[in-house]
Design a protein around this motif. Structure first.
Motif, PDB file in Angstrom:
ATOM      1  N   GLU A  88       1.053  -0.947  -0.182  1.00 48.16           N
ATOM      2  CA  GLU A  88       0.334  -0.072   0.421  1.00 48.16           C
ATOM      3  C   GLU A  88       0.545   1.427   0.053  1.00 48.16           C
ATOM      4  O   GLU A  88       1.856   1.430   0.966  1.00 48.16           O
ATOM      5  N   GLY A  89       0.175   1.949  -0.912  1.00 47.72           N
ATOM      6  CA  GLY A  89       1.474   3.489  -1.442  1.00 47.72           C
ATOM      7  C   GLY A  89       2.796   2.988  -2.037  1.00 47.72           C
ATOM      8  O   GLY A  89       3.291   4.279  -2.260  1.00 47.72           O
ATOM      9  N   LYS A  90       2.697   1.819  -1.822  1.00 45.85           N
ATOM     10  CA  LYS A  90       3.926   1.717  -3.048  1.00 45.85           C
ATOM     11  C   LYS A  90       3.775   1.807  -4.981  1.00 45.85           C
ATOM     12  O   LYS A  90       5.014   1.555  -5.548  1.00 45.85           O
ATOM     13  N   ILE A  91       2.769   1.340  -4.497  1.00 42.58           N
ATOM     14  CA  ILE A  91       2.251   1.268  -6.233  1.00 42.58           C
ATOM     15  C   ILE A  91       1.981   2.389  -6.527  1.00 42.58           C
ATOM     16  O   ILE A  91       0.558   3.388  -6.811  1.00 42.58           O
ATOM     17  N   VAL A  92       1.915   2.736  -8.159  1.00 45.41           N
ATOM     18  CA  VAL A  92       1.193   3.459  -8.483  1.00 45.41           C
ATOM     19  C   VAL A  92       0.999   3.534 -10.475  1.00 45.41           C
ATOM     20  O   VAL A  92       1.553   2.824 -10.985  1.00 45.41           O
ATOM     21  N   ASP A  93      -0.533   3.167 -10.190  1.00 49.90           N
ATOM     22  CA  ASP A  93      -1.130   2.823 -11.296  1.00 49.90           C
ATOM     23  C   ASP A  93      -0.596   3.726 -12.972  1.00 49.90           C
ATOM     24  O   ASP A  93      -1.246   5.227 -13.046  1.00 49.90           O
ATOM     25  N   ALA A  94      -0.226   3.113 -14.107  1.00 50.83           N
ATOM     26  CA  ALA A  94      -0.047   4.077 -15.172  1.00 50.83           C
ATOM     27  C   ALA A  94      -1.230   4.555 -15.483  1.00 50.83           C
ATOM     28  O   ALA A  94      -1.063   5.798 -17.157  1.00 50.83           O
ATOM     29  N   ASP A 107      -8.596  -7.991 -13.491  1.00 52.03           N
ATOM     30  CA  ASP A 107      -8.162  -7.592 -15.033  1.00 52.03           C
ATOM     31  C   ASP A 107      -6.730  -7.550 -14.482  1.00 52.03           C
ATOM     32  O   ASP A 107      -6.393  -7.074 -13.112  1.00 52.03           O
ATOM     33  N   ILE A 108      -6.225  -6.880 -15.358  1.00 53.45           N
ATOM     34  CA  ILE A 108      -5.011  -6.751 -15.180  1.00 53.45           C
ATOM     35  C   ILE A 108      -4.493  -5.512 -15.954  1.00 53.45           C
ATOM     36  O   ILE A 108      -4.678  -5.045 -17.010  1.00 53.45           O
ATOM     37  N   TYR A 109      -3.477  -5.241 -14.785  1.00 49.53           N
ATOM     38  CA  TYR A 109      -3.347  -3.316 -15.140  1.00 49.53           C
ATOM     39  C   TYR A 109      -1.584  -2.837 -16.195  1.00 49.53           C
ATOM     40  O   TYR A 109      -1.227  -4.285 -14.498  1.00 49.53           O
ATOM     41  N   VAL A 110      -1.405  -2.161 -15.696  1.00 50.12           N
ATOM     42  CA  VAL A 110      -0.004  -2.146 -15.749  1.00 50.12           C
ATOM     43  C   VAL A 110       0.314  -1.086 -14.460  1.00 50.12           C
ATOM     44  O   VAL A 110      -0.219  -0.093 -14.109  1.00 50.12           O
ATOM     45  N   GLY A 111       1.465  -1.068 -14.024  1.00 49.07           N
ATOM     46  CA  GLY A 111       2.047  -0.376 -13.007  1.00 49.07           C
ATOM     47  C   GLY A 111       3.226   0.187 -12.703  1.00 49.07           C
ATOM     48  O   GLY A 111       4.503  -0.462 -13.104  1.00 49.07           O
ATOM     49  N   TYR A 112       3.326   0.978 -11.679  1.00 47.43           N
ATOM     50  CA  TYR A 112       5.064   0.708 -11.448  1.00 47.43           C
ATOM     51  C   TYR A 112       4.974   0.785  -9.863  1.00 47.43           C
ATOM     52  O   TYR A 112       4.265   1.553  -8.968  1.00 47.43           O
ATOM     53  N   MET A 121      11.958   2.697 -10.294  1.00 50.27           N
ATOM     54  CA  MET A 121      10.949   2.169 -10.193  1.00 50.27           C
ATOM     55  C   MET A 121      10.567   0.932 -11.968  1.00 50.27           C
ATOM     56  O   MET A 121      11.680   1.333 -11.816  1.00 50.27           O
ATOM     57  N   MET A 122      10.068   0.092 -11.001  1.00 55.21           N
ATOM     58  CA  MET A 122       9.781  -0.839 -11.311  1.00 55.21           C
ATOM     59  C   MET A 122       8.581  -1.625 -11.739  1.00 55.21           C
ATOM     60  O   MET A 122       7.790  -1.217 -11.403  1.00 55.21           O
ATOM     61  N   LYS A 123       8.358  -1.166 -12.960  1.00 53.64           N
ATOM     62  CA  LYS A 123       6.454  -2.307 -14.233  1.00 53.64           C
ATOM     63  C   LYS A 123       6.998  -3.203 -13.404  1.00 53.64           C
ATOM     64  O   LYS A 123       7.331  -4.529 -13.290  1.00 53.64           O
ATOM     65  N   VAL A 124       5.343  -3.127 -13.394  1.00 51.29           N
ATOM     66  CA  VAL A 124       5.128  -4.181 -12.418  1.00 51.29           C
ATOM     67  C   VAL A 124       2.852  -4.734 -13.083  1.00 51.29           C
ATOM     68  O   VAL A 124       2.904  -3.954 -13.819  1.00 51.29           O
ATOM     69  N   ALA A 125       3.433  -5.492 -13.167  1.00 50.95           N
ATOM     70  CA  ALA A 125       1.291  -6.438 -13.485  1.00 50.95           C
ATOM     71  C   ALA A 125       0.491  -6.354 -11.951  1.00 50.95           C
ATOM     72  O   ALA A 125       1.063  -6.462 -11.292  1.00 50.95           O
ATOM     73  N   ILE A 126      -0.163  -5.359 -12.356  1.00 50.47           N
ATOM     74  CA  ILE A 126      -1.599  -5.644 -11.071  1.00 50.47           C
ATOM     75  C   ILE A 126      -2.375  -6.576 -11.741  1.00 50.47           C
ATOM     76  O   ILE A 126      -3.256  -5.798 -12.550  1.00 50.47           O
ATOM     77  N   LYS A 127      -2.935  -7.373 -10.488  1.00 49.03           N
ATOM     78  CA  LYS A 127      -3.820  -8.435 -10.858  1.00 49.03           C
ATOM     79  C   LYS A 127      -5.172  -7.780 -10.262  1.00 49.03           C
ATOM     80  O   LYS A 127      -5.466  -8.289  -8.689  1.00 49.03           O
ATOM     81  N   SER A 176       2.707  -7.835  -9.517  1.00 43.41           N
ATOM     82  CA  SER A 176       4.179  -9.361  -9.127  1.00 43.41           C
ATOM     83  C   SER A 176       4.141  -8.431 -10.597  1.00 43.41           C
ATOM     84  O   SER A 176       4.681  -7.430 -11.599  1.00 43.41           O
ATOM     85  N   ALA A 177       5.810  -8.868 -11.076  1.00 43.40           N
ATOM     86  CA  ALA A 177       7.447  -8.723 -12.030  1.00 43.40           C
ATOM     87  C   ALA A 177       6.467  -8.463 -13.311  1.00 43.40           C
ATOM     88  O   ALA A 177       4.987  -9.327 -14.176  1.00 43.40           O
ATOM     89  N   TRP A 178       5.995  -7.709 -14.079  1.00 35.35           N
ATOM     90  CA  TRP A 178       6.015  -7.552 -15.579  1.00 35.35           C
ATOM     91  C   TRP A 178       6.420  -8.363 -16.550  1.00 35.35           C
ATOM     92  O   TRP A 178       7.528  -8.379 -16.660  1.00 35.35           O
ATOM     93  N   MET A 179       6.152  -8.666 -17.312  1.00 35.85           N
ATOM     94  CA  MET A 179       6.681  -9.823 -17.987  1.00 35.85           C
ATOM     95  C   MET A 179       6.499  -9.537 -19.895  1.00 35.85           C
ATOM     96  O   MET A 179       5.683  -9.534 -20.012  1.00 35.85           O
TER      97      MET A 179
END
Length: 552
Positions: A88-94, A107-112, A121-127, A176-179
């Motif tokens: 919480e507070g560490k994820i930024v929705d793209a 749904d799958i979203y891109v975040g950081y 900043m690490m690109k991540v997948a938000i499920k 999780s990490a973005w593939m």
């Protein structure tokens, strides 16, 4: 400021804290807990709901702590704390639309993600799970357990969990990490030069790792296998798909009917032929793995000619298996994998190979590059035969339309035709005419290849596009032993060549018809042998025949 008013930030925080008691109560029942001192609770704002929520959270934790004490557990076993997974507070929705949709209300979203140790900043997948976490205590408890299990996994072919967070609308989101390379099917389409055999082995090793941890995936399919930047597969969604399917908040989709949970085209036949007894298990994962391999080889989903899932369900209930595309001219690897798929599609779950056995077979196949006899005489080959009663890695995969028969050069044969010199080989084949059950039979090398099997009082000639396997008669590994009446001689291990409609094993055999030796099949439940000849199935009831057995 009145306690009945608050700033927008305070209201937002209050909404977030409302979800915490339910989630914490679920987490508190898990073992391997850390001290309560590690639980990070933000101080409440002036919002009264937030204060009440935090009070309930502390009460829930303290009650559980007392329960541990009353049960005689060490004081260190305080309620479980997975605050290290709370992002919480560490994820930024793209701020982009969903890049993917799951079939279980997700749904799958891109975040950081801001990595604390590096501030990068690490690109991540938000499920994002489209269901409310409140009011479903069983779901929360199971979700917490699945998150804990997932976070503890460590394997190069399993997608790691970075963490989770609860959104303002009480929707849980997994991170999780973005593939970058997408799913395995997308990757193979863009990279046809990819080492397909190694890809299949890697996927199998990932599933085998899960099975070694007693974890059942329950929804293996190409969409749940992602590809890393290095081109390695990463298996995802294990446990979560099943969890969503079982949730009270889950909305029915086209891939879930009644008590059947999974993606229909990849589900094992028993879920449709005997749904009251079927359960998700390692063997059902093996079935789904082979359906995934089939989809990757053919570049189409299983049963692609059936447009509705209900058609597939009826086909599986009948035991109907996918058919190989008519226009496929496959390399040796694909022919081998096709036969391996058939082994994994055994109707009786316990007769399917384990993932460990599949991996051993795949590795051994990759070593067979020199003369066949030299390869199978190795200690490795003989060890594998102890757990592979079909000798699948020895087999040569053909169709009746094959024009290149160089693979059969110098392959030892057990019999010859009536002319005394035409080679006749041991074979195994499944056909639409045999309802896709695999039967031992023969292949005759004449002007063209001709494979046939004895079935339903007929000699069934395998269609030109239907695959079959030829088993070389390797005298250093196998022998023909005289017997009768379906009996297996004491101390012998027959070579399995197929299974009938009731999943009873069928063995390779050689029978005598008018003085001609003909390869066919035998089995204890048949109390005989039968061979295909002159358009019919010749049964050998009382006379001797030869049963093909492994030399142990």
């Amino acid at each position: 400021m009145s306690s009945h008013t608050s700033s927008p930030n305070a209201q937002k925080r209050a909404q977030q804290l409302v979800a915490l008691p339910s989630l914490s109560r679920a987490l508190s029942s898990l073992p391997q807990a850390q001290s309560l001192d590690h639980v990070s609770l933000h101080q409440p704002t002036l919002a009264s709901r937030a204060q009440e929520s935090e009070a309930k959270l502390r009460k829930a934790l303290s009650v559980t702590s007392q329960n541990y004490a009353n049960g005689g557990k060490p004081a260190a076993l305080t309620p479980v704390n997975i605050s290290h997974l709370d992002l919480e507070g560490k994820i930024v929705d793209a701020g982009l639309p969903p890049v993917g949709y799951g079939c279980y209300s997700d749904d799958i979203y891109v975040g950081y993600y801001t990595v604390a140790s590096t501030a990068n900043m690490m690109k991540v997948a938000i499920k994002r799970l489209r269901l409310h976490v409140l009011g479903d205590a069983r779901f929360l408890k199971t979700l917490a357990k699945e998150l804990r299990i997932w976070s503890d996994l460590d394997h190069p072919y399993v997608l790691p969990l970075l963490g989770f967070f609860i959104e303002d609308n009480n929707y849980p989101s997994l991170v999780s990490a973005w593939m970058e390379n997408g799913t395995v099917q997308q990757y193979l389409q863009l990279h046809p030069e990819c080492d397909f055999q190694q890809m299949v082995i890697s996927i199998a090793e990932g599933i085998d790792y899960l099975h070694g941890k007693e974890i059942i995936h329950s929804d293996i399919k190409p969409e749940n296998i992602l590809i890393s930047s290095l081109g390695h597969p990463r298996i995802c969604d294990f446990g979560i798909s099943r969890l969503l399917a079982e949730s009270k908040s889950y909305n029915l989709s086209s891939t879930e009917t009644g008590n059947l949970k999974g993606t229909v085209r990849y589900m094992a036949a028993e879920f449709f032929s005997a749904p009251n007894r079927a359960r998700q298990c390692k063997e059902s994962d093996v079935w789904a793995f082979s359906m995934t391999v089939f989809a990757l080889m053919t570049k189409v989903p299983p049963y692609h000619d059936m447009h509705m899932d209900v058609q597939v369900m009826f086909a599986l209930a009948r035991g109907q298996l996918p058919s190989r595309p008519d226009n496929s001219e496959w390399p040796k690897l694909y022919k081998y994998l096709w036969q391996l798929c058939f082994e994994c599609w055994r109707i009786e779950p316990l007769k399917r190979p384990s993932m460990t056995e599949i991996i051993s077979s795949l590795h051994l196949f990759s070593t067979i590059s020199g003369p066949l006899r030299d390869a199978v005489s190795s200690v490795t080959a003989k060890e594998l035969l102890k757990t592979d009663p079909t000798g699948s890695f020895l087999r040569i995969y053909m169709t009746n339309s094959s024009h290149d028969t160089t693979d059969l050069t110098d392959v030892p044969v057990p019999c010859t035709g009536p002319d005394g010199h035409t080679p006749v080989y041991f074979a195994s084949a499944a056909s639409v005419q045999t309802h896709m059950t695999q039967h031992p039979g023969k292949v005759t090398l004449g002007p063209k290849l001709l494979c046939s099997v004895p079935y339903a009082f007929k000699e069934i000639v395998i269609g030109e596009s239907e695959p079959y396997s030829i088993l070389p008669f390797m005298e250093d590994l196998m022998e023909l032993v005289r017997t009768r009446g379906g009996l297996t001689p004491p101390g012998r291990r027959p070579v399995v060549g197929g299974a009938d409609n009731s999943s009873e094993e069928l063995y390779h055999a050689v029978g005598y018809v008018n003085g001609i030796r003909v390869p066919g099949k035998a089995a204890a439940h048949l109390a005989s042998a039968s061979v295909p000849l002159d358009g019919g199935e010749h049964r050998i009831w009382h006379d001797d025949y030869e049963l093909l057995c492994w030399k142990d």
